[in-house]
Design an enzyme around this catalytic site. Structure first.
Site, PDB file in Angstrom:
ATOM      1  N   LYS A   6     -10.292  -2.576  -4.161  1.00 19.29           N
ATOM      2  CA  LYS A   6     -11.025  -1.305  -4.287  1.00 19.29           C
ATOM      3  C   LYS A   6     -10.148  -0.220  -4.857  1.00 19.29           C
ATOM      4  O   LYS A   6     -10.616   0.716  -5.490  1.00 19.29           O
ATOM      5  CB  LYS A   6     -11.446  -0.785  -2.906  1.00 19.29           C
ATOM      6  CG  LYS A   6     -12.318  -1.659  -2.114  1.00 19.29           C
ATOM      7  CD  LYS A   6     -12.476  -1.066  -0.700  1.00 19.29           C
ATOM      8  CE  LYS A   6     -12.998  -2.129   0.235  1.00 19.29           C
ATOM      9  NZ  LYS A   6     -13.090  -1.718   1.628  1.00 19.29           N
ATOM     10  N   LYS A  36       0.815  -1.220   0.000  1.00 19.94           N
ATOM     11  CA  LYS A  36       0.000   0.000   0.000  1.00 19.94           C
ATOM     12  C   LYS A  36       0.849   1.270   0.000  1.00 19.94           C
ATOM     13  O   LYS A  36       0.461   2.278  -0.587  1.00 19.94           O
ATOM     14  CB  LYS A  36      -0.967   0.014   1.197  1.00 19.94           C
ATOM     15  CG  LYS A  36      -2.142  -0.916   1.007  1.00 19.94           C
ATOM     16  CD  LYS A  36      -3.274  -0.544   1.945  1.00 19.94           C
ATOM     17  CE  LYS A  36      -4.495  -1.399   1.669  1.00 19.94           C
ATOM     18  NZ  LYS A  36      -5.543  -1.256   2.670  1.00 19.94           N
ATOM     19  N   LYS A  58      -4.604  -9.175  -6.797  1.00 13.89           N
ATOM     20  CA  LYS A  58      -5.832  -9.258  -6.004  1.00 13.89           C
ATOM     21  C   LYS A  58      -6.903  -8.304  -6.551  1.00 13.89           C
ATOM     22  O   LYS A  58      -6.564  -7.191  -6.961  1.00 13.89           O
ATOM     23  CB  LYS A  58      -5.462  -8.853  -4.574  1.00 13.89           C
ATOM     24  CG  LYS A  58      -6.477  -9.172  -3.537  1.00 13.89           C
ATOM     25  CD  LYS A  58      -5.980  -8.732  -2.167  1.00 13.89           C
ATOM     26  CE  LYS A  58      -6.075  -7.235  -1.960  1.00 13.89           C
ATOM     27  NZ  LYS A  58      -5.896  -6.761  -0.601  1.00 13.89           N
TER      28      LYS A  58
HETATM   29  P1  TYM Z   1     -10.772  -4.737   3.834  1.00  6.58           P
HETATM   30  O1  TYM Z   1     -11.764  -3.679   4.108  1.00  6.58           O
HETATM   31  O2  TYM Z   1      -9.653  -4.452   2.910  1.00  6.58           O
HETATM   32  O3  TYM Z   1     -11.527  -6.013   3.264  1.00  6.58           O
HETATM   33  C1  TYM Z   1     -12.654  -6.569   3.924  1.00  6.58           C
HETATM   34  C2  TYM Z   1     -12.616  -8.082   3.836  1.00  6.58           C
HETATM   35  O4  TYM Z   1     -12.598  -8.481   2.446  1.00  6.58           O
HETATM   36  C3  TYM Z   1     -11.522  -9.384   2.216  1.00  6.58           C
HETATM   37  N1  TYM Z   1     -11.020  -9.182   0.843  1.00  6.58           N
HETATM   38  C4  TYM Z   1     -10.836 -10.178  -0.038  1.00  6.58           C
HETATM   39  N2  TYM Z   1     -11.033 -11.505   0.053  1.00  6.58           N
HETATM   40  C5  TYM Z   1     -10.751 -12.253  -1.036  1.00  6.58           C
HETATM   41  N3  TYM Z   1     -10.304 -11.732  -2.217  1.00  6.58           N
HETATM   42  C6  TYM Z   1     -10.103 -10.399  -2.358  1.00  6.58           C
HETATM   43  N4  TYM Z   1      -9.690  -9.891  -3.510  1.00  6.58           N
HETATM   44  C7  TYM Z   1     -10.365  -9.552  -1.229  1.00  6.58           C
HETATM   45  N5  TYM Z   1     -10.277  -8.213  -1.005  1.00  6.58           N
HETATM   46  C8  TYM Z   1     -10.675  -8.004   0.258  1.00  6.58           C
HETATM   47  C9  TYM Z   1     -10.470  -9.005   3.250  1.00  6.58           C
HETATM   48  O5  TYM Z   1      -9.588 -10.075   3.488  1.00  6.58           O
HETATM   49  C10 TYM Z   1     -11.329  -8.680   4.451  1.00  6.58           C
HETATM   50  O6  TYM Z   1     -11.657  -9.854   5.156  1.00  6.58           O
HETATM   51  N6  TYM Z   1      -7.861  -4.824   7.917  1.00  6.58           N
HETATM   52  C11 TYM Z   1      -9.128  -5.255   7.364  1.00  6.58           C
HETATM   53  C12 TYM Z   1     -10.308  -4.778   8.153  1.00  6.58           C
HETATM   54  C13 TYM Z   1     -10.256  -5.053   9.619  1.00  6.58           C
HETATM   55  C14 TYM Z   1     -10.478  -6.288  10.257  1.00  6.58           C
HETATM   56  C15 TYM Z   1     -10.386  -6.020  11.638  1.00  6.58           C
HETATM   57  C16 TYM Z   1     -10.757  -7.562   9.792  1.00  6.58           C
HETATM   58  C17 TYM Z   1     -10.034  -4.126  10.578  1.00  6.58           C
HETATM   59  N7  TYM Z   1     -10.129  -4.710  11.802  1.00  6.58           N
HETATM   60  C18 TYM Z   1     -10.549  -7.040  12.600  1.00  6.58           C
HETATM   61  C19 TYM Z   1     -10.913  -8.582  10.743  1.00  6.58           C
HETATM   62  C20 TYM Z   1     -10.818  -8.316  12.104  1.00  6.58           C
HETATM   63  C21 TYM Z   1      -9.259  -4.699   5.958  1.00  6.58           C
HETATM   64  O7  TYM Z   1      -8.665  -3.718   5.604  1.00  6.58           O
HETATM   65  O8  TYM Z   1     -10.197  -5.341   5.199  1.00  6.58           O
END
Ligand code: TYM
Length: 333
Positions: A201, A114, A198
């Site tokens: 967004k 990132k 991947k």
């Molecule tokens: P975030 O907002 O980037 O994504 C949310 C969830 O979607 C999953 N994800 C994917 N899974 C499969 N293929 C993809 N291309 C893909 N893109 C996104 C992510 O793995 C995630 O599960 N740090 C986390 C948010 C967070 C969190 C937490 C998660 C903050 N605190 C505590 C679990 C527990 C994040 O940025 O997800």
């Protein structure tokens, strides 16, 4: 015994098929099992680690709640809330940042990706973001965390932080070490334009992803244009090696239909991609359009969405502030 589930999604707009198949679809299944206690958090504090437009952020918070509900999460069964309104998260993140080691954070691959080439210009928040994520999880004594494959390293860090805190303060088992729940067969949805990247967004090209708000025409045209290779559809799992685009598209099909990868491969073996793409579009439209219609409907009911967040925050705050009180005792405040 039921599981204590916690997971979060950033309200940064453009929730896509990767978020759905990697995480949200799993949330719904866990929510439907009455034995589980589930908490799903809109992680707005995480969102501001990169620049956000405040007005858009407000809308995106509601849109994330609407997506949870439209996908099938029941707010009567699960707690849905936004992170910034439960102040225990920021506070625990600070305390845990004194437990986490900089060497651990420096190994996080997501930060490297990132931050890009110019790491000096990345926010401090982007660097320490996994510590906030650990705070999210540990405040609720979560036992299981459903996430996509990209969050696996952050979960491992969370476990390390929990164990070090327990050891440093000699409080055996105060923080529980959570298990990740990651889809076994298809844990990472890839870009429609490059099967080695991947689906994300932040990718500039909208053609690289299926957004959960895309309509029928957009879904169909994105799948039609999705990158493939010149070979016919694979006839075995081994055939998928070195064919990342074929692997991704058939993985999406399998995940959406709930049919095993092997079965899907047999179904389309030797056929042309165009034939498979027609069926894939149809399944995507069938599964996603009810969700996108419901998201749009819910977005016009702002008060309802705000009420859900308010109720969720009250419930989450009770649990989290109680844990923070105990942390204060342990640390010596
Ligand atoms: P975030 O907002 O980037 O994504 C949310 C969830 O979607 C999953 N994800 C994917 N899974 C499969 N293929 C993809 N291309 C893909 N893109 C996104 C992510 O793995 C995630 O599960 N740090 C986390 C948010 C967070 C969190 C937490 C998660 C903050 N605190 C505590 C679990 C527990 C994040 O940025 O997800």
């Amino acid at each position: 015994m039921g599981k204590k589930i916690f997971s979060g999604v950033q309200p940064t707009g453009n929730l896509h098929l990767g978020n759905y198949l990697g995480a949200i679809k799993n949330f719904v299944e866990l929510n439907n099992d009455d034995k589980n206690n589930c908490i799903f958090c809109v992680v707005d504090l995480h969102a501001i680690t990169t620049k956000q437009n405040p007005k858009e952020l407000k809308n995106n918070i509601r849109e994330t709640v609407a997506t949870f509900l439209a996908s099938g999460i029941d707010p009567k069964k699960s707690i849905i809330f936004n992170q910034s309104k439960v102040t225990a998260h920021s506070e625990a993140a600070w305390i845990l940042s004194c437990t986490a080691r900089t060497g651990w954070l420096s190994r996080m691959t997501q930060f490297k990706e990132k931050a890009g080439k110019d790491k000096e210009k990345a926010s401090v928040g982007l660097y320490s973001y996994p510590v906030l994520m650990a705070a999210d999880i540990l405040l609720y004594d979560s036992t299981h965390v459903p996430v996509g494959d990209d969050q696996k390293q952050h979960l491992e860090l969370c476990r390390d932080i929990a164990q070090k805190f327990n050891k440093d303060f000699e409080v055996d088992d105060f923080f529980k070490t959570p298990e990740p729940l990651i889809q076994r067969e298809f844990s990472r949805v890839m870009s429609l334009k490059d099967g080695t990247k991947k689906m994300s967004k932040s990718e500039l090209s909208d053609q690289s992803r299926i957004n959960l708000t895309d309509d029928i025409d957009l879904i169909t045209s994105k799948i039609k244009k999705a990158k493939t290779d010149p070979l016919p559809m694979p006839s075995s799992k081994e055939d998928l090696n070195n064919r990342p685009e074929a692997k991704n598209l058939i993985g999406i099909y399998s995940s959406l239909t709930g049919s095993s990868l092997e079965k899907c491969i047999i179904e389309f073996s030797g056929k042309n991609f165009s034939e498979f793409k027609n069926d894939l579009s149809q399944v995507l439209v069938e599964k996603l359009t009810p969700i996108s219609k419901e998201i749009k409907k819910l977005l016009s009911e702002k008060n309802y969405l705000d009420e859900i967040l308010k109720n969720g925050c009250e419930k989450a705050d009770k649990i989290a502030s109680n844990k923070v009180k105990k942390i204060h005792e342990i640390v010596g405040f």
